[in-house]
Design an enzyme around this catalytic site. Structure first.
Site, short mmCIF file in Angstrom:
data_model
loop_
_atom_site.label_atom_id
_atom_site.label_comp_id
_atom_site.label_asym_id
_atom_site.label_seq_id
_atom_site.Cartn_x
_atom_site.Cartn_y
_atom_site.Cartn_z
N GLU A 14 19.19 69.73 0.19
CA GLU A 14 19.76 69.10 1.44
C GLU A 14 19.99 69.99 2.39
O GLU A 14 19.69 71.38 2.22
CB GLU A 14 21.48 68.98 0.72
CG GLU A 14 22.41 68.31 1.71
CD GLU A 14 23.81 68.28 1.29
OE1 GLU A 14 24.52 67.50 1.72
OE2 GLU A 14 24.05 69.00 0.22
N LYS A 38 23.55 59.91 3.51
CA LYS A 38 24.21 60.40 2.25
C LYS A 38 25.71 59.28 2.44
O LYS A 38 26.03 59.41 3.67
CB LYS A 38 24.66 61.68 2.54
CG LYS A 38 25.55 62.20 1.61
CD LYS A 38 25.75 63.73 1.75
CE LYS A 38 26.89 64.32 0.74
NZ LYS A 38 26.95 65.90 1.13
N CYS A 81 23.55 65.07 -2.80
CA CYS A 81 24.78 66.24 -3.45
C CYS A 81 26.07 65.50 -3.91
O CYS A 81 26.02 64.97 -4.99
CB CYS A 81 25.12 66.99 -2.19
SG CYS A 81 25.82 68.44 -2.49
#
Length: 276
Positions: free
Chosen positions: A40, A114, A155
């Site tokens: 990330e 995300k 994540c």
């Protein structure tokens, strides 16, 4: 498919980070990796909004994306750029935390923004409000390759099993979870969450992470957990990268997915139900 997770320590300088990552990607390819994954925010780890506004770029101008696409084409590799901080044209000025899957010709096969923002207070002194600077995505994404269908996540998404279940039900056999995980939550939950996502879906879970103390020119210094993991579809941890930067190579195969799902075909047992 010989595959490599890259565990790195990005700074808040995209130019320096690109040079560093290109060197590691070249080394991984020289070791035979044909699919390489970065963590990330590969381009910039920063807690400073001022720094981010100065150094982040729109997708069409982003030097990291352009440089790594060119390198993927030159090496003839598949490359998952775990995510980049990218400027958007949103009225509120927030960035996107965007993952890119690049093919061996340098083409962008898939983009994923995300979805779940890391808005937490993990200790009295450690608070994160990702949504203050980044706007959440709204679209789950899968992408086809010759070695399997990939479901993209980033994540904090790992805490939301329904997303991973939807990706697997859409045919994903590989789940990517690039991260810059907090050391506090990482020590408590990182491995357990990743193993659970693999076991629930019968997918490979590939989780390249940022690690260590990140060089910073502005704002509070950031620390990340490391421990990039490769989890097989039956839930075994095949690689734990520890806390040092490095390259971690393994063989990715679809037979493991077939065998895990043959033993426990839970994806075929999903049933609708009424709410409580």
């Amino acid at each position: 498919m010989k595959t490599a997770l890259l565990q790195i320590t990005s700074s808040d300088d995209p130019v320096a980070n690109l040079n560093m990552v290109r060197g590691i990607v070249a080394e991984a390819a020289a070791q035979g990796a044909r699919f390489i994954l970065t963590p990330e925010v590969t381009n910039c780890v920063s807690n400073s909004t001022t720094q981010q506004r100065e150094v982040l770029q729109h997708e069409e101008d982003d030097i990291t994306l352009a440089g790594l696409r060119e390198q993927a084409a030159g090496l003839g590799i598949w490359l998952l750029i775990g995510s980049l901080g990218i400027k958007t044209h949103d009225a509120d000025g927030r960035f996107a935390n965007r993952s890119f899957l690049i093919d061996p010709k340098g083409g962008i096969v898939a983009r994923y923004d995300k979805i779940h923002m890391f808005d937490v207070q993990v200790t009295e002194t450690e608070t994160f409000r990702e949504s203050a600077n980044y706007r959440p995505g709204t679209q789950a994404v899968v992408a086809d390759t010759e070695f399997g269908r990939i479901g993209l996540t980033v994540c904090y998404d790992v805490r939301f099993p329904h997303l991973h279940a939807a990706l697997a039900q859409a045919g994903a056999t590989i789940l990517t979870v690039p991260a810059a995980f907090s050391p506090v939550t990482g020590a408590a939950h990182w491995e357990s969450l990743l193993r659970a996502r693999a076991i629930e879906t019968g997918c490979w879970v590939l989780a390249p992470g940022q690690t260590g103390t990140h060089p910073t020119t502005r704002g509070k210094v950031r620390h990340t957990h490391g421990h990039s993991l490769v989890v097989a579809p039956w839930g075994e941890v095949l690689i734990d990268a520890g806390t040092e930067p490095g390259i971690h190579i393994f063989d990715l195969d679809d037979k493991s997915v077939t065998e895990a799902r043959r033993k426990v075909p839970s994806l075929t047992h999903v049933r609708p139900f009424d709410g409580p």
